[in-house]
Design an enzyme around this catalytic site. Sequence first.
Site, PDB file in Angstrom:
ATOM      1  N   ASP A  35       0.828  -1.211   0.000  1.00 57.65           N
ATOM      2  CA  ASP A  35       0.000   0.000   0.000  1.00 57.65           C
ATOM      3  C   ASP A  35       0.861   1.259   0.000  1.00 57.65           C
ATOM      4  O   ASP A  35       0.665   2.173   0.820  1.00 57.65           O
ATOM      5  CB  ASP A  35      -0.933   0.024   1.214  1.00 57.65           C
ATOM      6  CG  ASP A  35      -1.670  -1.283   1.428  1.00 57.65           C
ATOM      7  OD1 ASP A  35      -2.059  -1.898   0.421  1.00 57.65           O
ATOM      8  OD2 ASP A  35      -1.830  -1.698   2.588  1.00 57.65           O
ATOM      9  N   GLU A  85     -11.395  -0.648  -3.278  1.00 61.28           N
ATOM     10  CA  GLU A  85     -10.668  -0.004  -2.190  1.00 61.28           C
ATOM     11  C   GLU A  85      -9.464   0.746  -2.751  1.00 61.28           C
ATOM     12  O   GLU A  85      -9.206   0.747  -3.958  1.00 61.28           O
ATOM     13  CB  GLU A  85     -10.220  -1.048  -1.161  1.00 61.28           C
ATOM     14  CG  GLU A  85      -9.197  -2.050  -1.701  1.00 61.28           C
ATOM     15  CD  GLU A  85      -8.794  -3.107  -0.682  1.00 61.28           C
ATOM     16  OE1 GLU A  85      -9.489  -3.249   0.346  1.00 61.28           O
ATOM     17  OE2 GLU A  85      -7.782  -3.793  -0.917  1.00 61.28           O
TER      18      GLU A  85
END
Length: 356
Positions: free
Chosen positions: A53, A229
């Site tokens: 991420d 997401e």
Amino acid sequence: MSRADDLPTPNRRLVLKGAALAAGALAAAPTAAAAAAKAAGPYTNPLVLNRADPHITRHTDGYYYFTATAPEYDRIILRRSRTLNGLATAAESVIWRAHPTGDMGAHIWAPEMHRINGRWYIYFAAAPAEDVWKIRIWVLENSHSNPLRGTWVEKGQIRTAWETFSLDATTFTHRGTRYLAWAQHEPGMDNNTAVWLSKMANPWTLTGPQVRLSTPEYDWERIGFKVNEGPYVLQRNGRVFMTYSASATDHNYCVGLLTAPASADLMNPANWSKSPTPVFTSNDTTQQYGPGHNCFTVAEDGRTDVLVYHARQYKEIDGDPLNDPNRHTRVQKLGWKPDGTPDFGVPVADTASPGA
């Protein structure tokens, strides 16, 4: 990120497996992979091992700042360098740690650092230590010009319309208005998370309604988990592009794309179009799997757009993908098609290190 049963304990064998692949994949890769690596430009890949991420921002002080999810899910880290490649070897500081009990005690995920009104802000996901899937969005603030110094103050939880699973917040401005985009589960919906948008009253407070921009509807968005997401925005060529990631965090993880005209009201979901196929996916030729949770930055020339993301170097995973620590940060040049839309290409093969 997606749900798992419990907090991960990184597996030594998997860590060693990822490091060995990072060191030797170029030699083992087929000719086509080597050609793809050569064409990708002078970037070291993987750039940072065992950091998922990823978020890289280039500030006016001349530094690139890097933060990402650590596989222990227990802290927020920060690196800085004057070059992208330099982030690979830059010193890593822990600027905040999970609380031992209570809120912000577990699942510290997907930090992003943004400079807003002369202060630094970090948006991240966290859960109470006693209820590790009660994940919500939280904010830190630092008034020092150097985010590696000063004090990070906890500004609290970002309050959305529901107290439900929410994460992966990003912020951007458009036509003078600041927005927050994030992923959240909507009560009564048959999904894990959808992508949402709201205007902001200040860097830690939403104002007005929140609107749903995308929900998992295509088959490629619903493998393992029904997930949209990790949104991130890039504004170019008279349009607002919002990437997001879909499906479970194994080799099915991929990137989708939403597009709106720059002149449009971004709070009207009808103004956003959704690409019916993913724009960035696993690639057997370059041996990169599950690319996703991306952001964008610019190269040292200040003009060339750069795609930042994580991926693994293998498809087979033992157990839950969230327990596998080998999602590595990667960077590559982002291309542009003649019609002004982004050309993501494929996740590039591992490269021999050119140095920082």
